[in-house]
Every structure is written in structure tokens, then in C-alpha cells.
Write an enzyme that holds these catalytic residues in place. Structure first.
Site, PDB file in Angstrom:
ATOM      1  CG  ASN A 176      32.794  38.792  41.745  1.00  0.00           C
ATOM      2  OD1 ASN A 176      32.811  37.707  41.164  1.00  0.00           O
ATOM      3  ND2 ASN A 176      32.717  39.940  41.108  1.00  0.00           N
ATOM      4  CG  HIS A 229      37.588  35.272  38.888  1.00  0.00           C
ATOM      5  ND1 HIS A 229      37.678  35.364  37.516  1.00  0.00           N
ATOM      6  CD2 HIS A 229      37.502  36.542  39.341  1.00  0.00           C
ATOM      7  CE1 HIS A 229      37.679  36.637  37.160  1.00  0.00           C
ATOM      8  NE2 HIS A 229      37.562  37.379  38.248  1.00  0.00           N
ATOM      9  CG  HIS A 250      30.811  41.252  35.491  1.00  0.00           C
ATOM     10  ND1 HIS A 250      31.996  41.945  35.374  1.00  0.00           N
ATOM     11  CD2 HIS A 250      30.048  41.662  34.449  1.00  0.00           C
ATOM     12  CE1 HIS A 250      31.952  42.741  34.319  1.00  0.00           C
ATOM     13  NE2 HIS A 250      30.785  42.573  33.728  1.00  0.00           N
ATOM     14  NE  ARG A 309      34.478  40.370  32.548  1.00  0.00           N
ATOM     15  CZ  ARG A 309      34.984  41.539  32.154  1.00  0.00           C
ATOM     16  NH1 ARG A 309      34.768  41.972  30.921  1.00  0.00           N
ATOM     17  NH2 ARG A 309      35.732  42.250  32.966  1.00  0.00           N
ATOM     18  NE  ARG A 339      36.252  37.930  29.929  1.00  0.00           N
ATOM     19  CZ  ARG A 339      37.080  38.975  29.881  1.00  0.00           C
ATOM     20  NH1 ARG A 339      37.911  39.205  30.876  1.00  0.00           N
ATOM     21  NH2 ARG A 339      37.075  39.780  28.848  1.00  0.00           N
ATOM     22  CD  GLU A 390      30.271  43.328  39.638  1.00  0.00           C
ATOM     23  OE1 GLU A 390      30.779  44.056  40.510  1.00  0.00           O
ATOM     24  OE2 GLU A 390      30.926  42.493  38.980  1.00  0.00           O
ATOM     25  CB  THR A 393      36.133  45.703  35.501  1.00  0.00           C
ATOM     26  OG1 THR A 393      35.320  44.546  35.322  1.00  0.00           O
ATOM     27  CG2 THR A 393      35.311  46.946  35.224  1.00  0.00           C
ATOM     28  CD  GLU A 453      31.638  47.494  43.623  1.00  0.00           C
ATOM     29  OE1 GLU A 453      30.465  47.037  43.611  1.00  0.00           O
ATOM     30  OE2 GLU A 453      32.643  46.796  43.391  1.00  0.00           O
ATOM     31  CG  HIS A 493      38.540  45.529  40.326  1.00  0.00           C
ATOM     32  ND1 HIS A 493      37.680  44.797  39.546  1.00  0.00           N
ATOM     33  CD2 HIS A 493      39.759  45.369  39.783  1.00  0.00           C
ATOM     34  CE1 HIS A 493      38.353  44.236  38.554  1.00  0.00           C
ATOM     35  NE2 HIS A 493      39.613  44.570  38.679  1.00  0.00           N
TER      36      HIS A 493
END
Ligand SMILES: CC(=O)[C@@H](O)[C@H](O)COP(=O)(O)O
Ligand SMILES: NCC(=O)COP(=O)(O)O
Length: 247
Positions: free
Chosen positions: A12, A15, A48, A50, A54, A75, A106, A156, A196
Site C-alpha cells: 500500500n 503514505h 486507497h 479517500r 488526503r 480501495e 480506517t 480482507e 492494517h
């Protein structure tokens, strides 16, 4: 995330984009991170998008669609805006996640059991794209059964509670919850992924659970990459997962 004999690593890259968005610069580019991750052995790339944008932006997803050598796991929240965007990009995998605008991350799984008709309609619509749809849920039998009923081929399991557990007994309890969820999900005929909050010090116990298809990991990889570089961070994580899952 088709079932495989060895456990897969989905990287992922959200970030990487968080750091970019903090200054509104052009760097660091999550697309470069994705390509480096693939070179280091990532089996897929997770993003993801969002609602509040962000971190990942549409631009990132559109570029990734053209350059990924592996596959995208997209996602998204269950909103009309995201459904329409997914129809535009047709990702190989789509993971439906809950989203709250103010949350730090999340915080829990999607409540599939509480909104079966809505999730079923979304799964049907997205499956028509040829995407494999998974549901990001807590390791809870009620949610797992509901996921099967709405026609999702994959789930998941949210490992955040395991990652946040403090005492050894809490850790053991949360790990067991995940392991039980994996077994129950497999019994329901589902592909079971997890993720996660996983990091270099807590991943092995989860990777040792038999039957997990893929682990999705992001934040810890990006943090470690600051010190060792993205390729090394991914390679180290992949080695840990492969060693723990093949015991
Ligand atoms: C759904 C999920 O677990 C990941 O996409 C994670 O949410 C990414 O990071 P943030 O939650 O911080 O956006
Ligand atoms: N779905 C979980 C994910 O993609 C990565 O979560 P994290 O490792 O950033 O907490």
C-alpha cells in the site's frame, strides 16, 4: 489476489502520497514507489482513494493503471463518486472499505451485515467490470457470512485490533480472532486476505496463519523506507512473510 500457494504481499503506497500532500510538492511520487515495490517483489499495489483526497489522488491511480506490471488493488468507499471512478479505471481488484471523513485511519471493518442490500448492489456492479471485489471487514463470523451472501469472492480481515493490542494476552486474543476469522472465511469458500497496522515486528504471527492469500501492508513499509529505501523495505517485509508462512 487469486489464491496462491505462497502468501502474497500487497504494498500500500498511500503514505508516500501523504508525505507529498503535506507540502503540496510533486515528490515523493507514489508511482515511483509502486514501481520500486514491484522490482523488490511486491505481488500487487494497493491504493486507497479517500473521499477527502488526503493522500492518493486521481492522477496517481490513472498513472498506476498504465504502468503497473502487477495488479492494482483499489480501495474505495461505497459512494457513487467512487463507483463511477472504478468503472473508469477497471482495477483488477477492488476492496470496499468503510470511510469516515475525520478518522485518523480506517478504524474498523465495513458493516456488511448491517447494509447487505447496498453492499450486494455494489459488489454486483463492480464485479461486472471483471474486478475481483473484496470486503474489508472485522474478523467476525456475522460479517464474514454476510460477505459470502452478498456475493463477494474475497474478504480482507482488518488486523488493526491485533496491531493495537498492548499486553501479551490481548495480542494472543486478537491473533486468535484473526486466525479464527481466516478459518471461518475459508470454510465459507472465500479468498481471505488481511491487513492494517502490520509492521516488521508483528507480521510474522499473522503470516504464520495458514490459508491467508495476501497481506496488505503500507504505513510500516513507508516508514522503514525512510531509512533503508523503498526497495529494501519491501524486500525485507517480503522475506519475513515468506519465511513465516512457509514454516
Ligand atoms: C483500508 C486500509 O486499511 C488502508 O487503506 C489504510 O486505510 C490506508 O491508510 P489510511 O487509513 O491512513 O488512509
Ligand atoms: N488494507 C490495509 C492496507 O492496505 C495497509 O494498511 P497499513 O499497513 O497502511 O495500516
Amino acid at each position: 489476489m487469486t489464491q496462491s500457494n505462497r502468501m502474497l504481499l500487497g504494498v500500500n503506497i498511500d503514505h508516500v502520497a501523504t508525505l507529498r500532500q503535506a507540502r503540496g510538492t510533486r515528490y515523493p511520487d507514489p508511482v515511483k514507489a509502486a514501481l520500486d515495490a514491484e522490482e523488490a517483489g511486491a505481488d500487487g499495489i494497493t491504493v486507497h482513494l479517500r473521499e477527502d483526497r488526503r493522500h492518493i489522488q486521481e492522477r496517481d491511480v490513472l498513472l498506476l493503471k498504465d504502468v503497473l506490471q502487477t495488479r492494482m488493488n483499489f480501495e474505495m468507499g461505497v459512494t457513487e463518486e467512487m463507483m463511477a471512478f472504478a468503472e473508469r479505471i477497471r482495477p483488477a481488484h477492488i476492496c470496499l472499505v468503510p470511510e469516515t471523513r475525520q478518522e485518523l485511519t480506517t478504524e474498523g471493518g465495513l458493516d456488511v451485515a448491517g447494509q447487505e442490500a447496498r453492499i450486494k448492489a455494489a459488489v454486483e456492479r463492480l464485479s461486472r467490470l471483471g474486478s475481483e471485489v473484496s470486503l474489508f471487514i472485522d474478523a467476525d463470523e456475522r460479517q464474514i457470512e454476510a460477505s459470502r451472501r452478498v456475493g463477494a469472492p474475497a474478504i480482507e480481515l482488518h488486523t488493526g485490533r491485533y496491531a493495537d493490542a498492548q499486553t501479551p494476552s490481548e495480542v494472543a486474543e486478537e491473533l486468535k480472532r484473526v486466525a479464527d476469522g481466516v478459518a471461518f472465511g475459508l470454510g465459507q469458500g472465500l479468498i481471505v486476505n488481511a491487513g492494517h497496522g502490520l509492521h516488521y515486528h508483528n507480521v510474522e504471527a499473522v503470516a504464520a496463519i495458514k490459508g491467508i492469500n495476501e497481506l496488505n501492508i503500507g504505513h510500516a513499509l513507508v516508514a522503514h523506507a525512510l531509512f533503508v529505501g523503498f526497495k529494501s523495505a519491501v524486500a525485507e517485509m517480503k522475506a519475513l512473510i515468506l519465511a513465516a508462512s512457509s514454516k
